[in-house]
Write a protein that holds these residues in place. Structure first.
Motif, PDB file in Angstrom:
ATOM      1  N   GLU A   1      17.088   8.744  67.541  1.00  0.00           N
ATOM      2  CA  GLU A   1      16.727   8.030  68.787  1.00  0.00           C
ATOM      3  C   GLU A   1      15.270   7.601  68.763  1.00  0.00           C
ATOM      4  O   GLU A   1      14.922   6.541  69.291  1.00  0.00           O
ATOM      5  CB  GLU A   1      16.996   8.938  69.986  1.00  0.00           C
ATOM      6  N   ALA A   2      14.402   8.423  68.168  1.00  0.00           N
ATOM      7  CA  ALA A   2      12.987   8.053  68.094  1.00  0.00           C
ATOM      8  C   ALA A   2      12.772   6.828  67.209  1.00  0.00           C
ATOM      9  O   ALA A   2      11.850   6.047  67.424  1.00  0.00           O
ATOM     10  CB  ALA A   2      12.170   9.233  67.558  1.00  0.00           C
ATOM     11  N   GLU A   3      13.641   6.652  66.207  1.00  0.00           N
ATOM     12  CA  GLU A   3      13.516   5.505  65.310  1.00  0.00           C
ATOM     13  C   GLU A   3      14.181   4.245  65.844  1.00  0.00           C
ATOM     14  O   GLU A   3      14.019   3.173  65.276  1.00  0.00           O
ATOM     15  CB  GLU A   3      14.128   5.860  63.947  1.00  0.00           C
ATOM     16  N   GLY A   4      14.940   4.366  66.912  1.00  0.00           N
ATOM     17  CA  GLY A   4      15.560   3.182  67.498  1.00  0.00           C
ATOM     18  C   GLY A   4      17.054   3.249  67.630  1.00  0.00           C
ATOM     19  O   GLY A   4      17.664   2.396  68.282  1.00  0.00           O
ATOM     20  N   GLY A   5      17.718   4.227  66.986  1.00  0.00           N
ATOM     21  CA  GLY A   5      19.153   4.401  67.137  1.00  0.00           C
ATOM     22  C   GLY A   5      19.938   3.212  66.627  1.00  0.00           C
ATOM     23  O   GLY A   5      19.674   2.643  65.561  1.00  0.00           O
ATOM     24  N   SER A   6      20.945   2.801  67.403  1.00  0.00           N
ATOM     25  CA  SER A   6      21.821   1.706  66.982  1.00  0.00           C
ATOM     26  C   SER A   6      21.088   0.373  66.926  1.00  0.00           C
ATOM     27  O   SER A   6      21.496  -0.523  66.181  1.00  0.00           O
ATOM     28  CB  SER A   6      23.006   1.613  67.950  1.00  0.00           C
ATOM     29  N   LYS A   7      20.022   0.231  67.700  1.00  0.00           N
ATOM     30  CA  LYS A   7      19.243  -1.010  67.623  1.00  0.00           C
ATOM     31  C   LYS A   7      18.659  -1.185  66.229  1.00  0.00           C
ATOM     32  O   LYS A   7      18.750  -2.264  65.622  1.00  0.00           O
ATOM     33  CB  LYS A   7      18.114  -0.995  68.666  1.00  0.00           C
ATOM     34  N   MET A   8      18.060  -0.117  65.705  1.00  0.00           N
ATOM     35  CA  MET A   8      17.495  -0.177  64.365  1.00  0.00           C
ATOM     36  C   MET A   8      18.581  -0.379  63.312  1.00  0.00           C
ATOM     37  O   MET A   8      18.402  -1.120  62.342  1.00  0.00           O
ATOM     38  CB  MET A   8      16.701   1.101  64.090  1.00  0.00           C
ATOM     39  N   PHE A   9      19.740   0.267  63.519  1.00  0.00           N
ATOM     40  CA  PHE A   9      20.832   0.115  62.556  1.00  0.00           C
ATOM     41  C   PHE A   9      21.331  -1.330  62.532  1.00  0.00           C
ATOM     42  O   PHE A   9      21.599  -1.885  61.451  1.00  0.00           O
ATOM     43  CB  PHE A   9      21.965   1.079  62.913  1.00  0.00           C
ATOM     44  N   MET A  10      21.489  -1.946  63.690  1.00  0.00           N
ATOM     45  CA  MET A  10      21.948  -3.335  63.741  1.00  0.00           C
ATOM     46  C   MET A  10      20.927  -4.269  63.105  1.00  0.00           C
ATOM     47  O   MET A  10      21.297  -5.278  62.486  1.00  0.00           O
ATOM     48  CB  MET A  10      22.211  -3.739  65.193  1.00  0.00           C
ATOM     49  N   GLN A  11      19.662  -3.944  63.220  1.00  0.00           N
ATOM     50  CA  GLN A  11      18.640  -4.756  62.541  1.00  0.00           C
ATOM     51  C   GLN A  11      18.780  -4.639  61.026  1.00  0.00           C
ATOM     52  O   GLN A  11      18.623  -5.627  60.303  1.00  0.00           O
ATOM     53  CB  GLN A  11      17.247  -4.302  62.977  1.00  0.00           C
ATOM     54  N   LYS A  12      19.095  -3.418  60.534  1.00  0.00           N
ATOM     55  CA  LYS A  12      19.319  -3.250  59.099  1.00  0.00           C
ATOM     56  C   LYS A  12      20.524  -4.059  58.637  1.00  0.00           C
ATOM     57  O   LYS A  12      20.520  -4.675  57.560  1.00  0.00           O
ATOM     58  CB  LYS A  12      19.539  -1.774  58.774  1.00  0.00           C
ATOM     59  N   VAL A  13      21.576  -4.068  59.447  1.00  0.00           N
ATOM     60  CA  VAL A  13      22.772  -4.843  59.106  1.00  0.00           C
ATOM     61  C   VAL A  13      22.437  -6.332  59.030  1.00  0.00           C
ATOM     62  O   VAL A  13      22.824  -7.028  58.077  1.00  0.00           O
ATOM     63  CB  VAL A  13      23.891  -4.569  60.122  1.00  0.00           C
ATOM     64  N   ASP A  14      21.727  -6.826  60.028  1.00  0.00           N
ATOM     65  CA  ASP A  14      21.346  -8.239  60.016  1.00  0.00           C
ATOM     66  C   ASP A  14      20.464  -8.558  58.822  1.00  0.00           C
ATOM     67  O   ASP A  14      20.610  -9.614  58.191  1.00  0.00           O
ATOM     68  CB  ASP A  14      20.616  -8.590  61.319  1.00  0.00           C
ATOM     69  N   GLN A  15      19.539  -7.655  58.510  1.00  0.00           N
ATOM     70  CA  GLN A  15      18.645  -7.881  57.380  1.00  0.00           C
ATOM     71  C   GLN A  15      19.428  -7.894  56.064  1.00  0.00           C
ATOM     72  O   GLN A  15      19.168  -8.717  55.174  1.00  0.00           O
ATOM     73  CB  GLN A  15      17.568  -6.803  57.341  1.00  0.00           C
ATOM     74  N   ALA A  16      20.402  -6.980  55.928  1.00  0.00           N
ATOM     75  CA  ALA A  16      21.223  -6.951  54.714  1.00  0.00           C
ATOM     76  C   ALA A  16      22.040  -8.233  54.580  1.00  0.00           C
ATOM     77  O   ALA A  16      22.167  -8.791  53.475  1.00  0.00           O
ATOM     78  CB  ALA A  16      22.135  -5.728  54.738  1.00  0.00           C
ATOM     79  N   ASN A  17      22.585  -8.716  55.691  1.00  0.00           N
ATOM     80  CA  ASN A  17      23.337  -9.972  55.646  1.00  0.00           C
ATOM     81  C   ASN A  17      22.448 -11.141  55.237  1.00  0.00           C
ATOM     82  O   ASN A  17      22.850 -12.002  54.444  1.00  0.00           O
ATOM     83  CB  ASN A  17      23.978 -10.243  57.002  1.00  0.00           C
ATOM     84  N   LYS A  18      21.241 -11.169  55.777  1.00  0.00           N
ATOM     85  CA  LYS A  18      20.319 -12.245  55.415  1.00  0.00           C
ATOM     86  C   LYS A  18      19.938 -12.174  53.937  1.00  0.00           C
ATOM     87  O   LYS A  18      19.833 -13.203  53.264  1.00  0.00           O
ATOM     88  CB  LYS A  18      19.068 -12.161  56.286  1.00  0.00           C
ATOM     89  N   GLU A  19      19.746 -10.948  53.421  1.00  0.00           N
ATOM     90  CA  GLU A  19      19.401 -10.808  52.005  1.00  0.00           C
ATOM     91  C   GLU A  19      20.543 -11.274  51.109  1.00  0.00           C
ATOM     92  O   GLU A  19      20.313 -11.927  50.078  1.00  0.00           O
ATOM     93  CB  GLU A  19      19.064  -9.343  51.702  1.00  0.00           C
ATOM     94  N   GLN A  20      21.783 -10.961  51.478  1.00  0.00           N
ATOM     95  CA  GLN A  20      22.917 -11.427  50.690  1.00  0.00           C
ATOM     96  C   GLN A  20      23.015 -12.942  50.695  1.00  0.00           C
ATOM     97  O   GLN A  20      23.268 -13.578  49.668  1.00  0.00           O
ATOM     98  CB  GLN A  20      24.216 -10.804  51.228  1.00  0.00           C
ATOM     99  N   ILE A  21      22.808 -13.542  51.861  1.00  0.00           N
ATOM    100  CA  ILE A  21      22.856 -15.006  51.940  1.00  0.00           C
ATOM    101  C   ILE A  21      21.738 -15.619  51.107  1.00  0.00           C
ATOM    102  O   ILE A  21      21.937 -16.606  50.382  1.00  0.00           O
ATOM    103  CB  ILE A  21      22.765 -15.451  53.407  1.00  0.00           C
ATOM    104  N   ALA A  22      20.562 -15.013  51.150  1.00  0.00           N
ATOM    105  CA  ALA A  22      19.432 -15.521  50.375  1.00  0.00           C
ATOM    106  C   ALA A  22      19.695 -15.397  48.878  1.00  0.00           C
ATOM    107  O   ALA A  22      19.367 -16.306  48.095  1.00  0.00           O
ATOM    108  CB  ALA A  22      18.156 -14.773  50.751  1.00  0.00           C
ATOM    109  N   LYS A  23      20.299 -14.265  48.435  1.00  0.00           N
ATOM    110  CA  LYS A  23      20.621 -14.092  47.021  1.00  0.00           C
ATOM    111  C   LYS A  23      21.638 -15.126  46.554  1.00  0.00           C
ATOM    112  O   LYS A  23      21.521 -15.700  45.464  1.00  0.00           O
ATOM    113  CB  LYS A  23      21.160 -12.688  46.781  1.00  0.00           C
ATOM    114  N   ALA A  24      22.645 -15.388  47.391  1.00  0.00           N
ATOM    115  CA  ALA A  24      23.650 -16.387  47.028  1.00  0.00           C
ATOM    116  C   ALA A  24      23.036 -17.777  46.895  1.00  0.00           C
ATOM    117  O   ALA A  24      23.331 -18.526  45.959  1.00  0.00           O
ATOM    118  CB  ALA A  24      24.772 -16.389  48.063  1.00  0.00           C
ATOM    119  N   GLU A  25      22.167 -18.119  47.844  1.00  0.00           N
ATOM    120  CA  GLU A  25      21.503 -19.425  47.772  1.00  0.00           C
ATOM    121  C   GLU A  25      20.593 -19.510  46.555  1.00  0.00           C
ATOM    122  O   GLU A  25      20.523 -20.550  45.880  1.00  0.00           O
ATOM    123  CB  GLU A  25      20.689 -19.652  49.051  1.00  0.00           C
TER     124      GLU A  25
END
Length: 858
Positions: A336-360
């Motif tokens: 909870e101190a690190e952000g909980g699900s908010k931080m996790f969803m940011q990691k998910v979005d960041q991972a998706n962006k990295e995959q899209i960037a690698k494909a491009e």
């Protein structure tokens, strides 16, 4: 005034604010003057114009917030209001840094077609109204402590209770009776002698001339002559009065039938405002009650369904993240101190962006390989150009290097985002104006949206519960997996001692917290001790900043070598000091001052202004003056403990003003003030406590001094961020002082025949306190009762004034010498400062020319 009136005024204010924000954008550097002096003038004029325009808007915005009934709309308006106040304080700080304190705005007022009334800063009324319960609680607490210690509440103003509480001896009473009786006998004898003289004169005329024969024609002629003269004089007076009224030199006479019309209108406005404030309070209480009820209702009816939906979405995202990521096992879920699900969803979005960037990137690399394969044959016979890459590298270095800006005034961006407040308000309220809603109660839809959103909203509360549930599920799943892997479990057991050490360190932290709780509980006995020592005492509640009467000097920018501010500028400076104390959020963001010095001659209003500051925000006044501490805490250690107690109580009872009179006793100059005792022991601990004050602690140290040249001036400059000089009033301020004080005392307007101008000229050099005491002495209760039979005359004030001393030239020279040694940010800018700046700029230009021409001659 109706709701529609204030809604229209608010719309106009928001339009003006939007235009002003656009105007405030920085200009194109190419259009700025290159000369530093001209650049300084440009910035002063532009910031001065912004300052005045923001203050015009502030008055309208404050009246809107004071009268709007809709409680949710008032909360949004308050955000814009506080942001505007903060921006005004920021701009004033910039102006002080550029052009010195107590700047004259007469040129700007003429350009903007504004009157000097704009220069009066309104103290927002919500400073007191919204904290009324807390203010009453403090007053009751101090009253109880004063009764417990048998301390009598006295009036702290000088000379206020001398006449009321002083006891009269028998000899004094006999002397007063004898004086009055002798005066009565003298008046009776004078009247009798006058009657005898007139009778003797009539007898003598009859004896010498005999009986006068009266001719009817001559009598009629004399009567006609007297009457025609009377008519001519009356006609002349009427024409002169009409001409004066036309020119604006005299106010038009009021109709006897409507004599009380202005007073009745004021009473009507006050009654209307009271009724609106009552409706405001009812709407505010209803909104607070509905916030609790609606929140509980939403959680009870929709909470479980919302938690289920959040849980399903979060589990789905965790599964998808585990499948798409290369890591084995269960992904780490943030605490909870690190952000909980908010931080996790940011990691998910960041991972998706990295995959899209690698494909491009892969697609782009494949395309480049195809292009390079087709161009290999054409590139075989050509040599690589080595010079080109170097030039490109040099160009890149040039691009990377930041351009050196020759900026004279580089200030931080504003901490108050007025534009976002306006946008938020318009998004909420642009489509929700209903002129037929006279009560203006809360909006249920907006209340629901407010409760759902935000850091403290229902969605956030439910999210934390869902996060904890998911965290427990993942931990249970990990335990099941780890139970199958015994080797990994033993390794983790080996690391368990480190956790015990962490627990020990955390236990040490709880010890610090216990100390803080103990110190917080000590403030109540501290308060009792300070009340017993009369360090905290009640101050007059009927003193306001507006009671410091005096006008602005409208030719201030034309005067040369004048180092004193006007009384209007002093009043303006005091109002600026008050504003950050009224709100916690403003104090944290806006420029504010920890310590302020108010210096000036005797009876010039220093103590009165201190009380006015305390009254404007209902501050706790703590008196640490050397005179007040004599005979209470004599030792240095005891005094140090007293000062620590005072600052602890001030932090607990914010806002607070720590008042130190005769501060030149505390910071003595070398070889000066040898006969002054009791102030030196305050110095060390007081200065140390002032340094500990932080942003958000609404505590201000207000020091007074009538002889600042006796103190250590360098120490004064380092300690006080602002110094305010309470001046001797000039002719304009004297005229206003006499007029306002007399009319306030007699409770009626002065007649046109009363020569106020003569009094104003006569009292140049006298302090405002001397004028106040003279008016009070002359216009006692007995004299006020006899005004109808015996009109007031200027000669009555001359005798009491002759017994008072004006400020002598030597004292004035000492004040001027003290002011001239101050830095420009703590005094008014003079023509000598302008000439000095011009000389420095000329020397810089000459040095630059010499540096450029030097290598050529060699």
């Amino acid at each position: 005034m109706s709701n529609r009136t204030f809604d229209k005024l608010l719309r106009d204010v928001l339009v003006d604010l939007t235009e002003l924000i656009e105007y405030e954008k920085p200009p194109d550097p190419s259009q700025l003057p290159k000369d530093k002096l001209e650049l300084s003038k440009y910035y002063v004029s532009s910031f001065a114009s912004l300052y005045i325009r923001y203050r015009v808007i502030l008055k309208k915005l404050e009246s809107c917030y004071d009268q709007i009934l809709q409680p949710q709309k008032r909360e949004d308006v308050k955000l814009i209001l506080e942001a505007t106040i903060g921006r005004i304080l920021e701009i004033k700080k910039i102006l002080t840094d550029i052009g010195g304190d107590f700047m004259d705005f007469d040129d700007v007022l003429i350009d903007l077609k504004q009157t000097p009334e704009v220069l009066e800063i309104p103290i927002p009324r919500y400073f007191l109204e919204e904290n009324e319960k807390e203010i009453k609680r403090r007053e009751i607490l101090i009253d109880i402590l004063m009764q417990r210690h048998s301390i009598r509440s006295i009036n702290l103003l000088e000379g206020e209770d001398e006449d009321k509480n002083s006891t009269m001896t028998i000899q004094q009473a006999i002397l007063i009776i004898q004086t009055n009786e002798r005066g009565r006998q003298g008046r009776h004898q004078a009247k009798y002698r006058k009657e005898v003289k007139l009778r003797d004169e009539r007898v003598r005329q009859v004896v010498e001339l005999g009986e006068v024969q009266v001719d009817m024609d001559q009598a009629a002629t004399k009567i006609q002559k007297a009457y025609r003269g009377y008519l001519a004089r009356r006609t002349t007076r009427e024409s002169t009065l009409q001409e004066a009224i036309f020119l604006g030199m005299v106010a038009p006479p009021q109709d006897s039938s409507n004599e009380n019309a202005p007073l009745n209108q004021v009473r009507k406005l006050e009654t209307t405002r009271k009724s609106r404030k009552l409706t405001q309070e009812q709407n505010k209480l209803e909104l607070a009650e509905q916030r609790v009820l609606t929140r509980n209702k939403i959680i009870a009816e929709e909470g479980e369904k919302m938690k289920e939906d959040m849980h399903d979405v979060l589990i789905e995202q965790i599964i998808m993240y585990r499948q798409e990521s290369s890591a084995n096992g269960i992904p780490e879920f943030p605490s909870e101190a690190e952000g909980g699900s908010k931080m996790f969803m940011q990691k998910v979005d960041q991972a998706n962006k990295e995959q899209i960037a690698k494909a491009e990137a892969a697609a782009k690399a494949a395309e480049e390989e195809r292009n390079n394969a087709g161009n290999k044959k054409n590139a075989k016979g050509k040599k690589p150009a080595s010079a080109a890459p170097k030039s490109k590298a040099g160009a890149k270095k040039k691009e990377e290097e930041p351009e050196k800006k020759d900026v004279l005034f580089d200030y931080e961006e504003s901490k108050f985002n007025i534009a976002s407040g306006i946008k938020n308000f318009l998004d909420k309220w642009s489509d929700k104006s209903n002129p037929l809603d006279f009560i203006q109660k809360y909006d249920p839809e907006m209340l629901r949206e407010e409760l759902m959103r935000g850091d403290k909203g229902i969605e956030e509360e439910l999210r934390k519960q869902v996060d904890q549930k998911v965290r427990d599920e993942l931990n249970n799943l990990k335990l099941q997996i780890e139970s199958e892997k015994v080797v990994k479990a033993t390794k983790k057991r080996a690391k368990s001692p480190t956790k015990k050490k962490e627990k020990k360190s955390s236990s040490e932290g709880t010890g610090d917290g216990s100390l803080s709780t103990v110190s917080a509980s000590k403030t109540e006995p501290f308060l009792s001790e300070l009340v017993f020592l009369e360090v905290i005492k009640k101050y007059p509640k009927d003193i306001h900043v507006s009671d410091y009467i005096g006008c602005h000097r409208m030719i201030g920018s034309v005067l040369e070598g004048y180092v004193e501010p006007s009384m209007g500028q002093v009043r303006e400076a005091i109002s600026e000091l008050i504003l950050p104390l009224g709100s916690q959020s403003m104090h944290e963001k806006s420029p504010h001052y920890k310590a302020v010095l108010i210096y000036g001659p005797e009876k010039s209003g220093k103590t009165m202004l201190t009380y006015a500051m305390a009254n404007s925000v209902a501050a706790t006044l703590i008196d640490l003056s050397p005179n007040n501490l004599i005979g209470k805490y004599d030792g240095a250690k005891e005094t140090s403990v007293l000062i620590k107690m005072a600052f602890e109580v001030a932090r607990d009872m914010q806002p607070a003003i720590i008042y130190v009179d005769d501060f030149d006793w505390v910071l003595k100059g070398k070889g000066k003030a040898k006969n002054k005792k009791g102030g030196v022991r305050l110095k060390k601990e007081l200065l140390a406590q002032i340094k500990t004050l932080k942003k958000g602690e609404r505590i201000m140290v207000v020091a007074n001094s009538r002889e600042p040249w006796d103190g250590d001036q360098p120490a004064f400059i380092n300690l006080f961020q602002r110094m305010i000089h309470t001046v001797i009033p000039d002719y304009g301020s004297n005229y206003e002082l006499w007029k306002v004080l007399i009319e306030k005392r007699i409770n009626r307007p002065l007649p046109h025949s009363f020569d106020t101008s003569t009094l104003a000229i006569t009292t140049i050099g006298f302090s405002s306190g001397s004028i106040y005491n003279t008016v009070k002495k002359v216009l006692n209760e007995r004299r006020i009762k006899r005004l109808d039979t015996r009109p007031l005359d200027t000669s009555e004030f001359i005798a009491p004034l002759s017994k008072l001393d004006p400020m002598y030239t030597k004292v004035d020279q000492k004040f001027r010498a003290f002011i001239e040694k101050l830095p420009q940010r703590q005094r008014k800018r003079t023509t000598a400062d302008v000439e000095r700046d011009m000389q420095m700029i000329a020397e810089e230009k000459a040095n630059q020319k010499n540096q450029k021409s030097g290598p050529k001659k060699r």
